[in-house]
Design a protein around this motif. Structure first.
Motif, short mmCIF file in Angstrom:
data_model
loop_
_atom_site.label_atom_id
_atom_site.label_comp_id
_atom_site.label_asym_id
_atom_site.label_seq_id
_atom_site.Cartn_x
_atom_site.Cartn_y
_atom_site.Cartn_z
N MET A 1 0.84 -1.20 0.00
CA MET A 1 0.00 0.00 0.00
C MET A 1 0.88 1.25 0.00
SD MET A 1 -2.85 1.20 2.81
CE MET A 1 -3.85 2.67 2.52
N ASN A 2 0.51 2.24 -0.83
CA ASN A 2 1.23 3.50 -0.85
C ASN A 2 1.05 4.24 0.47
OD1 ASN A 2 2.40 3.95 -3.62
ND2 ASN A 2 0.30 3.41 -4.16
N LYS A 3 2.13 4.89 0.91
CA LYS A 3 2.05 5.70 2.12
C LYS A 3 2.51 7.11 1.82
CE LYS A 3 2.08 2.13 5.61
NZ LYS A 3 2.35 1.86 7.04
N VAL A 4 2.08 8.04 2.67
CA VAL A 4 2.33 9.46 2.43
C VAL A 4 3.03 10.08 3.63
CG1 VAL A 4 0.21 9.52 1.05
CG2 VAL A 4 0.16 10.35 3.42
N VAL A 5 3.68 11.21 3.36
CA VAL A 5 4.17 12.08 4.42
C VAL A 5 3.37 13.37 4.34
CG1 VAL A 5 6.10 13.52 5.18
CG2 VAL A 5 6.50 11.13 4.56
N VAL A 6 2.85 13.82 5.47
CA VAL A 6 2.12 15.09 5.53
C VAL A 6 3.09 16.18 5.94
CG1 VAL A 6 0.30 16.40 6.69
CG2 VAL A 6 -0.09 13.99 6.08
N VAL A 7 3.15 17.25 5.16
CA VAL A 7 3.99 18.40 5.46
C VAL A 7 3.10 19.52 5.98
CG1 VAL A 7 5.61 20.10 4.56
CG2 VAL A 7 5.64 17.76 3.68
N GLY A 8 3.29 19.87 7.24
CA GLY A 8 2.45 20.88 7.89
C GLY A 8 1.43 20.24 8.80
N ALA A 9 1.58 20.42 10.10
CA ALA A 9 0.69 19.77 11.08
C ALA A 9 -0.05 20.81 11.91
CB ALA A 9 1.48 18.83 11.99
N GLY A 10 -0.40 21.93 11.29
CA GLY A 10 -1.11 22.99 11.99
C GLY A 10 -2.59 22.76 12.08
N ASN A 11 -3.37 23.85 12.02
CA ASN A 11 -4.81 23.76 12.26
C ASN A 11 -5.51 22.76 11.35
OD1 ASN A 11 -4.76 25.65 14.31
ND2 ASN A 11 -5.11 27.37 12.93
N TRP A 12 -5.16 22.76 10.06
CA TRP A 12 -5.79 21.82 9.14
C TRP A 12 -4.93 20.58 8.91
CZ3 TRP A 12 -10.41 20.71 7.92
CH2 TRP A 12 -10.69 19.87 6.83
N GLY A 13 -3.62 20.77 8.89
CA GLY A 13 -2.74 19.64 8.65
C GLY A 13 -2.93 18.51 9.65
N LYS A 14 -3.23 18.86 10.90
CA LYS A 14 -3.40 17.80 11.91
C LYS A 14 -4.59 16.89 11.57
CE LYS A 14 -6.17 20.75 14.99
NZ LYS A 14 -6.20 21.48 16.29
N ASN A 15 -5.59 17.44 10.85
CA ASN A 15 -6.72 16.61 10.44
C ASN A 15 -6.32 15.62 9.35
OD1 ASN A 15 -8.49 18.04 12.19
ND2 ASN A 15 -8.73 19.65 10.65
N LEU A 16 -5.46 16.07 8.43
CA LEU A 16 -4.94 15.17 7.41
C LEU A 16 -4.07 14.09 8.04
CD1 LEU A 16 -4.13 17.91 4.79
CD2 LEU A 16 -5.71 16.02 4.40
N VAL A 17 -3.25 14.49 9.00
CA VAL A 17 -2.42 13.52 9.72
C VAL A 17 -3.30 12.44 10.35
CG1 VAL A 17 -0.92 13.20 11.73
CG2 VAL A 17 -0.53 15.12 10.16
N LYS A 18 -4.35 12.86 11.04
CA LYS A 18 -5.25 11.93 11.72
C LYS A 18 -5.91 10.97 10.73
CE LYS A 18 -9.32 11.94 14.79
NZ LYS A 18 -10.30 11.27 13.89
N ASN A 19 -6.40 11.48 9.61
CA ASN A 19 -7.11 10.64 8.66
C ASN A 19 -6.19 9.67 7.94
OD1 ASN A 19 -10.23 11.29 7.94
ND2 ASN A 19 -9.26 13.06 8.87
N PHE A 20 -5.05 10.12 7.49
CA PHE A 20 -4.13 9.20 6.82
C PHE A 20 -3.60 8.15 7.80
CE2 PHE A 20 -3.74 12.51 3.46
CZ PHE A 20 -4.05 11.70 2.37
N HIS A 21 -3.43 8.55 9.06
CA HIS A 21 -3.00 7.57 10.07
C HIS A 21 -4.07 6.51 10.28
CE1 HIS A 21 -2.22 6.05 14.21
NE2 HIS A 21 -0.97 6.10 13.80
N GLU A 22 -5.33 6.94 10.37
CA GLU A 22 -6.43 5.98 10.55
C GLU A 22 -6.59 5.06 9.35
OE1 GLU A 22 -9.80 8.43 11.42
OE2 GLU A 22 -9.23 8.72 13.54
N LEU A 23 -6.15 5.52 8.19
CA LEU A 23 -6.21 4.69 6.97
C LEU A 23 -4.95 3.83 6.82
CD1 LEU A 23 -7.69 7.37 4.54
CD2 LEU A 23 -8.85 5.30 5.37
N ASN A 24 -4.08 3.86 7.83
CA ASN A 24 -2.83 3.10 7.83
C ASN A 24 -1.97 3.47 6.63
OD1 ASN A 24 -1.04 1.18 8.93
ND2 ASN A 24 -1.77 -0.41 7.52
N ALA A 25 -1.97 4.76 6.29
CA ALA A 25 -1.24 5.20 5.11
C ALA A 25 -0.27 6.33 5.42
CB ALA A 25 -2.23 5.66 4.04
N LEU A 26 0.02 6.56 6.70
CA LEU A 26 0.89 7.67 7.08
C LEU A 26 2.29 7.17 7.41
CD1 LEU A 26 0.94 10.75 7.62
CD2 LEU A 26 0.40 10.23 10.02
#
Length: 314
Positions: A1-26
Motif C-alpha cells: 500500500m502506498n504511504k504518504v508524508v504530511v507536510v504541515g501539522a497545523g490547524n488543518w494539517g493535523k486533520n490530514l495527519v489523523k485521517n491518513f494515520h487511521e487509513l494506515n497510510a501515514l
C-alpha cells in the motif's frame, strides 16, 4: 500500500495527519514548529517526524501531502514533483493561474498524480446533487448560488475571497459540468484592514448561458454555508450547517405561472468528506487514475479566484 508524508501539522494539517494515520497510510510528518513536532510525537510515538520536508524528497516515500500556507504551495509542490513524488496540495493550489498551469503540465508530462484539496467535491451531499442533476430530473441547471459567511478569523496575508471561496468555486464548476467562463464581475469591501476584503460578492457568466453567484464573508453575524441550485423544473438547497439537501418542486412555467408542489429531503450519506478525500487520493496512487480534483481542476479554480480579484480591485 502506498504511504504518504504530511507536510504541515497545523490547524488543518493535523486533520490530514489523523485521517491518513487511521487509513494506515501515514509514513511520517514534516513540521517546522518544534511545538507542533512535539505534539505529533506525543500523539503518534511510532511515527517518523521530520524538521524539513526536503529530507523526505530523498526517501522512497511515494507521495507528499502539503498543508502549508498558500504562498508556499507552488515551490513545495514543484520540488516534490521534480523529485518524482505524487502530490496532494491543499487549496488554493497556487496564488496565480500561471503557476497552477505549470504544476498541472509538469504532473501530466511526468506521469505524476497531482490532487488539490477541494474538500467539498468529496462531500456526500455535493456528490448526491451532482448525480441527481446528471439524472436530468431537475432539468437544465440555470443558476447556482453559494454563500459562505460567519464571524471568522480575519487574516492579513489573504482576503476572505482567497480564504473561503475556493471551496465554493470548485463546487459551482462541478455542479455546472465545468463550463468555460465568459465574464466575471466582483465587488469587495475592506472594512477591517485596507486592501484586505472582508466581504465579497462575485457573479459568473459561462459560455453556455449558465450563471452563478458567490458570497464570501468573515464579517457576518450568522453562520451561513449554503448552496442553492435553480433548475428548469426543481430547486435544490444544500445547507452545509445542518448537512441537509432539500429538493423543492418549484419553478416558473412557460406561461409564467408559478409551479409549487411541495418539497422533500434527500437521503444523503453521512460519511466525513475528509476521509473520502484521503481515500480517493490513495486510490489514485494505486490505480494512477486522475483525481476528481486534479491539477487542471485546481487551475480552473485559481483562474476564477484570480480574475475575481482583478475585477474587484478594478
Amino acid at each position: 500500500m502506498n504511504k504518504v508524508v504530511v507536510v504541515g501539522a497545523g490547524n488543518w494539517g493535523k486533520n490530514l495527519v489523523k485521517n491518513f494515520h487511521e487509513l494506515n497510510a501515514l509514513a511520517g510528518v514534516a513540521e517546522m514548529s518544534s511545538d507542533l513536532r512535539q505534539a505529533i510525537a506525543d500523539s503518534y510515538p511510532d511515527l517518523q517526524v521530520y524538521t524539513d520536508y526536503r529530507d523526505v524528497l530523498d526517501t522512497d516515500i511515494s507521495a507528499i501531502v502539503f498543508a502549508t500556507p498558500a504562498p508556499t504551495h507552488y515551490s513545495l509542490a514543484k520540488a516534490a514533483l521534480a523529485a518524482g513524488k505524487d502530490v496532494f496540495i491543499e487549496k488554493p493550489m497556487t496564488l496565480n493561474t500561471q503557476d497552477a498551469i505549470e504544476l498541472a503540465k509538469y504532473a501530466d508530462q511526468h506521469d505524476r498524480i497531482l490532487m488539490v484539496g477541494h474538500l467539498l467535491l468529496y462531500q456526500p451531499a455535493i456528490s448526491w446533487m451532482r448525480d441527481y442533476i446528471s439524472s436530468g430530473k431537475a432539468g437544465k441547471v440555470l443558476h447556482v448560488m453559494a454563500q459562505r459567511a460567519k464571524l471568522g478569523r480575519a487574516r492579513s496575508e489573504e482576503n476572505v475571497w482567497w480564504s473561503f471561496a475556493p471551496h465554493d468555486v470548485s463546487v459551482v464548476l462541478d455542479l455546472l459540468g465545468n463550463p468555460k467562463l465568459q465574464s466575471i464581475q466582483a465587488s469587495g469591501h475592506a472594512m477591517v484592514q485596507s486592501h484586505v476584503e472582508d466581504n465579497v460578492h462575485v457573479d459568473l457568466v459561462f459560455e453556455n448561458g449558465q450563471t452563478a453567484h458567490i458570497h464570501a464573508s468573515w464579517y457576518h453575524p450568522l453562520l451561513q454555508r449554503c448552496t442553492t441550485i435553480l433548475a428548469e423544473r426543481q430547486m435544490l438547497v444544500y445547507d452545509e450547517v445542518t448537512q441537509q439537501v432539500t429538493v423543492y418542486e418549484k419553478s416558473i412555467g412557460s406561461n409564467l405561472q408559478n409551479v409549487d408542489t411541495g418539497s422533500w429531503i434527500a437521503d444523503v450519506a453521512t460519511t466525513q468528506p475528509l476521509k473520502l478525500e484521503c481515500e480517493h487520493f490513495l486510490d489514485c496512487l494505486d490505480t494512477r487514475q486522475q483525481p476528481r480534483s486534479n491539477g487542471w481542476n485546481g487551475v480552473a479554480v485559481v483562474e476564477i479566484l484570480e480574475k475575481a480579484q482583478e475585477a474587484m480591485r478594478g
